[in-house]
Design a protein around this motif. Sequence first.
Motif, PDB file in Angstrom:
ATOM      1  N   ARG A  78      -2.212  12.098   0.955  1.00 30.05           N
ATOM      2  CA  ARG A  78      -2.817  12.900  -0.110  1.00 30.05           C
ATOM      3  C   ARG A  78      -2.553  12.336  -1.504  1.00 30.05           C
ATOM      4  NH1 ARG A  78      -5.372  13.818   3.326  1.00 30.05           N
ATOM      5  NH2 ARG A  78      -5.920  15.754   4.396  1.00 30.05           N
ATOM      6  N   VAL A  79      -1.814  11.259  -1.607  1.00 26.17           N
ATOM      7  CA  VAL A  79      -1.588  10.596  -2.894  1.00 26.17           C
ATOM      8  C   VAL A  79      -1.709   9.083  -2.710  1.00 26.17           C
ATOM      9  CG1 VAL A  79      -0.092  12.382  -3.892  1.00 26.17           C
ATOM     10  CG2 VAL A  79       0.928  10.551  -2.534  1.00 26.17           C
ATOM     11  N   GLU A 113      -4.071   6.898  -2.036  1.00 23.44           N
ATOM     12  CA  GLU A 113      -4.728   6.379  -0.843  1.00 23.44           C
ATOM     13  C   GLU A 113      -5.214   4.947  -1.034  1.00 23.44           C
ATOM     14  OE1 GLU A 113      -6.016  10.824  -1.157  1.00 23.44           O
ATOM     15  OE2 GLU A 113      -5.673   9.120  -2.509  1.00 23.44           O
ATOM     16  N   ASP A 114      -5.777   4.659  -2.210  1.00 25.09           N
ATOM     17  CA  ASP A 114      -6.298   3.312  -2.469  1.00 25.09           C
ATOM     18  C   ASP A 114      -5.178   2.282  -2.391  1.00 25.09           C
ATOM     19  OD1 ASP A 114      -8.625   4.694  -2.986  1.00 25.09           O
ATOM     20  OD2 ASP A 114      -9.040   3.677  -4.879  1.00 25.09           O
ATOM     21  N   TYR A 115      -4.071   2.580  -3.056  1.00 24.40           N
ATOM     22  CA  TYR A 115      -2.950   1.629  -3.089  1.00 24.40           C
ATOM     23  C   TYR A 115      -2.408   1.380  -1.684  1.00 24.40           C
ATOM     24  CZ  TYR A 115       1.653  -0.360  -3.856  1.00 24.40           C
ATOM     25  OH  TYR A 115       2.765  -1.182  -3.792  1.00 24.40           O
ATOM     26  N   GLU A 116      -2.202   2.446  -0.931  1.00 27.76           N
ATOM     27  CA  GLU A 116      -1.608   2.305   0.403  1.00 27.76           C
ATOM     28  C   GLU A 116      -2.468   1.411   1.295  1.00 27.76           C
ATOM     29  OE1 GLU A 116      -0.544   3.264   4.568  1.00 27.76           O
ATOM     30  OE2 GLU A 116      -2.496   3.477   3.574  1.00 27.76           O
ATOM     31  N   ALA A 117      -3.770   1.660   1.313  1.00 25.07           N
ATOM     32  CA  ALA A 117      -4.659   0.871   2.161  1.00 25.07           C
ATOM     33  C   ALA A 117      -4.755  -0.574   1.675  1.00 25.07           C
ATOM     34  CB  ALA A 117      -6.047   1.505   2.193  1.00 25.07           C
ATOM     35  N   LEU A 118      -4.826  -0.752   0.359  1.00 23.85           N
ATOM     36  CA  LEU A 118      -4.975  -2.091  -0.201  1.00 23.85           C
ATOM     37  C   LEU A 118      -3.754  -2.956   0.093  1.00 23.85           C
ATOM     38  CD1 LEU A 118      -6.549  -4.128  -1.860  1.00 23.85           C
ATOM     39  CD2 LEU A 118      -5.661  -3.044  -3.943  1.00 23.85           C
ATOM     40  N   VAL A 119      -2.559  -2.404  -0.069  1.00 26.73           N
ATOM     41  CA  VAL A 119      -1.349  -3.204   0.166  1.00 26.73           C
ATOM     42  C   VAL A 119      -1.211  -3.553   1.644  1.00 26.73           C
ATOM     43  CG1 VAL A 119       1.173  -3.172   0.088  1.00 26.73           C
ATOM     44  CG2 VAL A 119      -0.137  -2.403  -1.875  1.00 26.73           C
ATOM     45  N   ARG A 120      -1.566  -2.623   2.537  1.00 29.08           N
ATOM     46  CA  ARG A 120      -1.526  -2.957   3.965  1.00 29.08           C
ATOM     47  C   ARG A 120      -2.511  -4.074   4.284  1.00 29.08           C
ATOM     48  NH1 ARG A 120      -3.423   0.383   7.290  1.00 29.08           N
ATOM     49  NH2 ARG A 120      -3.865   2.179   5.975  1.00 29.08           N
ATOM     50  N   LEU A 121      -3.690  -4.026   3.660  1.00 27.93           N
ATOM     51  CA  LEU A 121      -4.671  -5.078   3.894  1.00 27.93           C
ATOM     52  C   LEU A 121      -4.145  -6.429   3.406  1.00 27.93           C
ATOM     53  CD1 LEU A 121      -8.467  -4.937   3.525  1.00 27.93           C
ATOM     54  CD2 LEU A 121      -7.252  -6.708   2.290  1.00 27.93           C
ATOM     55  N   LEU A 122      -3.526  -6.435   2.225  1.00 30.86           N
ATOM     56  CA  LEU A 122      -2.975  -7.680   1.683  1.00 30.86           C
ATOM     57  C   LEU A 122      -1.853  -8.214   2.566  1.00 30.86           C
ATOM     58  CD1 LEU A 122      -2.810  -6.754  -2.118  1.00 30.86           C
ATOM     59  CD2 LEU A 122      -4.444  -8.307  -1.033  1.00 30.86           C
ATOM     60  N   ILE A 128       5.368  14.070  -5.970  1.00 34.37           N
ATOM     61  CA  ILE A 128       6.491  13.126  -5.944  1.00 34.37           C
ATOM     62  C   ILE A 128       7.038  13.023  -4.518  1.00 34.37           C
ATOM     63  CG2 ILE A 128       8.869  12.756  -6.690  1.00 34.37           C
ATOM     64  CD1 ILE A 128       8.088  13.906  -9.398  1.00 34.37           C
ATOM     65  N   TYR A 129       7.163  14.172  -3.852  1.00 35.28           N
ATOM     66  CA  TYR A 129       7.653  14.177  -2.462  1.00 35.28           C
ATOM     67  C   TYR A 129       6.731  13.342  -1.573  1.00 35.28           C
ATOM     68  CZ  TYR A 129       8.247  15.837   2.315  1.00 35.28           C
ATOM     69  OH  TYR A 129       8.402  15.888   3.672  1.00 35.28           O
ATOM     70  N   HIS A 130       5.408  13.571  -1.693  1.00 35.86           N
ATOM     71  CA  HIS A 130       4.462  12.833  -0.854  1.00 35.86           C
ATOM     72  C   HIS A 130       4.417  11.356  -1.236  1.00 35.86           C
ATOM     73  CE1 HIS A 130       2.835  16.070   1.561  1.00 35.86           C
ATOM     74  NE2 HIS A 130       2.775  16.838   0.484  1.00 35.86           N
ATOM     75  N   LEU A 131       4.610  11.057  -2.528  1.00 39.76           N
ATOM     76  CA  LEU A 131       4.652   9.668  -2.966  1.00 39.76           C
ATOM     77  C   LEU A 131       5.826   8.943  -2.326  1.00 39.76           C
ATOM     78  CD1 LEU A 131       3.722   7.348  -4.808  1.00 39.76           C
ATOM     79  CD2 LEU A 131       5.131   8.333  -6.619  1.00 39.76           C
TER      80      LEU A 131
END
Length: 323
Positions: free
Chosen positions: A181-182, A184-193, A227-230
């Motif tokens: 829920r926080v 999302e773009d960053y999480e997917a992008l870093v996994r792809l990289l 912050i917790y979810h981050l």
Amino acid sequence: MVDISVIIPIHNVANVVIELLNDLRGQTFKNFEVVLIDDKSIDGSFEVVSNWIADENQTNFIVYKNEGNGVSAARNYGLSKATGKYVVFIDSDDQLDEKMLELYLKNIKEHQSDIAIFPFNICRKGIIDESMSYRKYTGLYTSEQISWYLSVGLLPANLFSMIFKRELWLERNVAFDEYLRVQEDYEALVRLLAKHDRLRIVIVNNRLYTYRINETGIIQNLTHNQIYHLEKMVDQLAKKIDEEAGLSISFIQHVHSYKLNLLLSNVKMAIRNKDFELANNYKLEYQKTYLKKGPLLPRQEITRLCYYVWFKLQRKIDYGRQR
């Protein structure tokens, strides 16, 4: 096969989505498809888009209903329907330059790249009040270099400012996390990289996209729950990278640096808003994260962040409280 698939989740945007559809129809480049995914809208967004497609006879536009859960589920569904060699993810309430797709494709092809990254305009309350520039960063980069730029805030993790080879998302099963829920773009992008650690990535200094910023978004107002979810996202992402990619520690370092820099941006924003108690709360959360994850960070990053938080920002917080 079309050259580009444009994937657009839509959710309760009936009053603004037509402007985006017209921007896409007016693109100078024509060999593309638009995959729209309605995510349980209750304002008639699906009907508005369907009627526009029929009335304008736009056969390269198609809208689906998805019973998933949020933007990540909609993007995953869109990827399953896309057919283009390249893919672009955009938001349903933003604005596009008429040459956006043409220049996105031109640059990724000319540089023989896997990903091309572009700056963008930022629109607040109907006014463009910030125009990003990547003039200092134009050129070719590796996956690890881009991951580092993202972690320290030199590049924002906004997928709408990028064009990808679609095969990158398919080859190693890089899907969006539908429970996140926080960030999302960053999480997917870093996994792809991390999964494709030998990518060729170009940064180009052409502004072709206008992002209408949500003033209640995470950077503007990071709540205790966020912050917790981050923190949960960062820990899970670091674990995924370690287990799935099996790469060097650098990608994991970048993930923890990203959280710290995100918290820092909230400290600075709270100070600008003269909410010094909130700033101090963010700073305490930062210190807790640092004590927990500090040893995983590069030495130069520890030195820079320690000085900034414990001295420079603390002086501003203390001064504001006394006034």
